[in-house]
Design a protein around this motif. Structure first.
Motif, PDB file in Angstrom:
ATOM      1  N   ALA A  57       0.832  -1.209   0.000  1.00 12.02           N
ATOM      2  CA  ALA A  57       0.000   0.000   0.000  1.00 12.02           C
ATOM      3  C   ALA A  57       0.867   1.260   0.000  1.00 12.02           C
ATOM      4  CB  ALA A  57      -0.936   0.004   1.209  1.00 12.02           C
ATOM      5  N   LYS A  58       1.877   1.306   0.866  1.00 10.29           N
ATOM      6  CA  LYS A  58       2.764   2.473   0.923  1.00 10.29           C
ATOM      7  C   LYS A  58       3.566   2.611  -0.355  1.00 10.29           C
ATOM      8  CE  LYS A  58       6.519   4.657   3.528  1.00 10.29           C
ATOM      9  NZ  LYS A  58       5.898   5.988   3.388  1.00 10.29           N
ATOM     10  N   MET A  59       4.029   1.485  -0.894  1.00  4.60           N
ATOM     11  CA  MET A  59       4.832   1.527  -2.114  1.00  4.60           C
ATOM     12  C   MET A  59       4.022   2.027  -3.306  1.00  4.60           C
ATOM     13  SD  MET A  59       7.192  -1.889  -1.892  1.00  4.60           S
ATOM     14  CE  MET A  59       8.568  -1.992  -0.732  1.00  4.60           C
ATOM     15  N   LEU A  60       2.695   1.862  -3.241  1.00  3.00           N
ATOM     16  CA  LEU A  60       1.827   2.363  -4.309  1.00  3.00           C
ATOM     17  C   LEU A  60       1.343   3.783  -4.035  1.00  3.00           C
ATOM     18  CD1 LEU A  60      -0.375  -0.759  -5.140  1.00  3.00           C
ATOM     19  CD2 LEU A  60       1.350   0.297  -6.606  1.00  3.00           C
ATOM     20  N   GLY A  61       1.783   4.366  -2.929  1.00  2.00           N
ATOM     21  CA  GLY A  61       1.390   5.731  -2.607  1.00  2.00           C
ATOM     22  C   GLY A  61      -0.035   5.862  -2.100  1.00  2.00           C
ATOM     23  N   ALA A  62      -0.616   4.772  -1.589  1.00  2.00           N
ATOM     24  CA  ALA A  62      -1.994   4.808  -1.100  1.00  2.00           C
ATOM     25  C   ALA A  62      -2.073   5.547   0.233  1.00  2.00           C
ATOM     26  CB  ALA A  62      -2.531   3.394  -0.936  1.00  2.00           C
ATOM     27  N   GLN A  63      -3.136   6.293   0.436  1.00  3.23           N
ATOM     28  CA  GLN A  63      -3.370   7.006   1.685  1.00  3.23           C
ATOM     29  C   GLN A  63      -3.970   6.059   2.718  1.00  3.23           C
ATOM     30  OE1 GLN A  63      -2.327  10.263   2.001  1.00  3.23           O
ATOM     31  NE2 GLN A  63      -1.556   9.926  -0.080  1.00  3.23           N
ATOM     32  N   ASP A  64      -3.832   6.422   4.003  1.00  4.32           N
ATOM     33  CA  ASP A  64      -4.366   5.584   5.075  1.00  4.32           C
ATOM     34  C   ASP A  64      -5.878   5.434   5.023  1.00  4.32           C
ATOM     35  OD1 ASP A  64      -2.061   4.777   6.230  1.00  4.32           O
ATOM     36  OD2 ASP A  64      -2.053   6.236   7.848  1.00  4.32           O
ATOM     37  N   ASN A  65      -6.549   6.419   4.469  1.00 10.59           N
ATOM     38  CA  ASN A  65      -8.012   6.410   4.486  1.00 10.59           C
ATOM     39  C   ASN A  65      -8.631   5.854   3.207  1.00 10.59           C
ATOM     40  OD1 ASN A  65      -7.261   8.479   2.818  1.00 10.59           O
ATOM     41  ND2 ASN A  65      -8.575  10.041   3.725  1.00 10.59           N
ATOM     42  N   VAL A  66      -7.870   5.035   2.486  1.00 11.17           N
ATOM     43  CA  VAL A  66      -8.395   4.425   1.261  1.00 11.17           C
ATOM     44  C   VAL A  66      -9.617   3.575   1.593  1.00 11.17           C
ATOM     45  CG1 VAL A  66      -7.952   2.627  -0.458  1.00 11.17           C
ATOM     46  CG2 VAL A  66      -6.285   4.417  -0.084  1.00 11.17           C
ATOM     47  N   LYS A  67     -10.681   3.753   0.835  1.00 12.78           N
ATOM     48  CA  LYS A  67     -11.892   2.949   0.994  1.00 12.78           C
ATOM     49  C   LYS A  67     -12.102   2.146  -0.291  1.00 12.78           C
ATOM     50  CE  LYS A  67     -13.010   4.625   5.043  1.00 12.78           C
ATOM     51  NZ  LYS A  67     -12.908   3.781   6.259  1.00 12.78           N
ATOM     52  N   LEU A  68     -12.050   0.830  -0.181  1.00 14.92           N
ATOM     53  CA  LEU A  68     -12.253  -0.017  -1.352  1.00 14.92           C
ATOM     54  C   LEU A  68     -13.739  -0.088  -1.688  1.00 14.92           C
ATOM     55  CD1 LEU A  68      -9.806  -2.950  -0.542  1.00 14.92           C
ATOM     56  CD2 LEU A  68      -9.391  -0.919  -1.934  1.00 14.92           C
ATOM     57  N   GLU A  69     -14.042  -0.027  -2.982  1.00 14.95           N
ATOM     58  CA  GLU A  69     -15.425  -0.074  -3.430  1.00 14.95           C
ATOM     59  C   GLU A  69     -15.922  -1.521  -3.473  1.00 14.95           C
ATOM     60  OE1 GLU A  69     -17.386   2.500  -4.063  1.00 14.95           O
ATOM     61  OE2 GLU A  69     -15.764   3.883  -3.522  1.00 14.95           O
ATOM     62  N   PRO A  70     -17.149  -1.756  -3.024  1.00 16.23           N
ATOM     63  CA  PRO A  70     -17.693  -3.123  -3.105  1.00 16.23           C
ATOM     64  C   PRO A  70     -17.992  -3.514  -4.540  1.00 16.23           C
ATOM     65  CG  PRO A  70     -19.361  -1.598  -2.304  1.00 16.23           C
ATOM     66  CD  PRO A  70     -18.085  -0.819  -2.379  1.00 16.23           C
ATOM     67  N   PHE A  71     -17.693  -4.772  -4.882  1.00 16.70           N
ATOM     68  CA  PHE A  71     -18.084  -5.303  -6.187  1.00 16.70           C
ATOM     69  C   PHE A  71     -19.507  -5.854  -6.113  1.00 16.70           C
ATOM     70  CE2 PHE A  71     -18.448  -9.106  -8.915  1.00 16.70           C
ATOM     71  CZ  PHE A  71     -18.397  -8.476 -10.144  1.00 16.70           C
ATOM     72  N   ASN A  72     -19.783  -6.580  -5.021  1.00 12.14           N
ATOM     73  CA  ASN A  72     -21.134  -7.053  -4.748  1.00 12.14           C
ATOM     74  C   ASN A  72     -21.272  -7.199  -3.235  1.00 12.14           C
ATOM     75  OD1 ASN A  72     -19.827  -9.486  -4.083  1.00 12.14           O
ATOM     76  ND2 ASN A  72     -20.172 -10.345  -6.118  1.00 12.14           N
ATOM     77  N   GLU A  73     -22.254  -7.940  -2.776  1.00 13.49           N
ATOM     78  CA  GLU A  73     -22.503  -8.042  -1.336  1.00 13.49           C
ATOM     79  C   GLU A  73     -21.389  -8.766  -0.590  1.00 13.49           C
ATOM     80  OE1 GLU A  73     -26.293  -9.803  -0.730  1.00 13.49           O
ATOM     81  OE2 GLU A  73     -27.426  -8.070  -1.495  1.00 13.49           O
ATOM     82  N   THR A  74     -20.617  -9.561  -1.274  1.00 11.54           N
ATOM     83  CA  THR A  74     -19.589 -10.370  -0.604  1.00 11.54           C
ATOM     84  C   THR A  74     -18.158 -10.078  -1.057  1.00 11.54           C
ATOM     85  OG1 THR A  74     -19.858 -12.150  -2.227  1.00 11.54           O
ATOM     86  CG2 THR A  74     -21.214 -12.262  -0.225  1.00 11.54           C
TER      87      THR A  74
END
Length: 274
Positions: free
Chosen positions: A58-75
């Motif tokens: 995550a750090k190597m990709l420059g992602a922020q701590d507050n990244v929120k992944l989007e749901p693809f579906n319910e699971t």
């Protein structure tokens, strides 16, 4: 195949584990630059950070701590998208400053859940950044996932080579072929005078490859820019794609692809190089 029972991996053509016997040899740096180099060659690429205790992708990709992944579906969740590759890490699901204080079975369970609940879609290559060593996580991945092959990362130092040897032996026991060796920190070139020095020894990767009848996929220099770029969240292949170091990573990617083409079925993606 094992992957057929894991819906999230159903459309992933090749899965490559990047491993090392010990930490500190540049395994995660290799994983992320290899993934970016494969993507640069026009392939669909994903990167799974399997280091539950010490995730670094995550750090190597420059992602922020507050990244929120989007749901693809319910699971399922969509992976994090950056620099043209898809990535998943436990760091996207927790605070980067909070340590994962888990016993082995809990860590394996978390990894299983992360694999099963990530929607990768269609990928030509999924690179798995393995944790160092030969413990629960490594066995979980080998048992649950049909790995195409493994890449072993080491330095020329004798201690690192001994640990890399254990990694190769582990993959032999679970019938995963080793595509080759990546030797990091092989040669330091002084930026002031140009003097070349093999600080950690020389030809260790080549000796290990010969012993196990495999190849050296790449020999990487001890260069400050490689470390600086990943610390800044923009790995070398992305930060300086025309540099000599990026060309070495691209050569690594081509050597891996050629190994897979020569050693797997016709289902493997084929690519031609001039």
């Amino acid at each position: 195949m094992k992957n057929q029972s894991i819906a999230s991996l159903a459309n992933v053509k090749n899965i490559v584990a990047v491993a090392s016997g010990k930490g500190g040899v540049g395994k995660s740096t290799t994983s992320i630059n290899l993934a970016l180099a494969l993507s640069k060659l026009g392939l669909k690429v994903g990167l799974l950070d399997a280091d539950i205790y010490g995730p670094s992708v995550a750090k190597m990709l420059g992602a922020q701590d507050n990244v929120k992944l989007e749901p693809f579906n319910e699971t399922s969740l969509n992976p994090y998208m950056q620099y043209g590759i898809k990535a998943m890490s436990i760091a996207f699901l927790s605070n980067s400053k909070t340590p994962m204080v888990w016993r082995g079975p809990m860590a394996s369970s978390a990894l299983n859940q992360m694999i099963a609940q990530t929607y990768w879609g269609e990928l030509d290559y999924l690179i798995i950044d393995m944790p160092p060593g030969t413990g629960d996580i490594q066995l979980t991945i080998s048992q649950k996932i049909a790995l195409t092959c493994a890449v072993i990362v080491t330095t020329p130092q004798e201690i690192a080579l001994l640990d890399a040897q254990k990694g190769i032996e582990m993959f032999k026991k679970v019938n995963v072929p080793v595509a080759g060796i990546v030797e990091n920190m092989s040669l330091h070139i002084c930026t002031n005078c140009g003097h070349k020095e093999a600080i950690f020894g020389s030809d260790g990767g080549a000796r290990l490859a010969k012993e196990y009848e495999t190849q050296v996929l790449a020999t990487m220099p001890l260069d400050r820019s490689i470390r600086e770029n990943v610390d800044l969240g923009k790995p070398t292949v992305q930060a300086d794609p025309d540099s000599n170091i990026s060309k070495l990573y691209e050569s690594m990617a081509k050597n891996l692809i050629q190994y897979i083409e020569q050693n797997t079925s016709d289902e493997t993606v084929n690519i031609s190089f001039e």
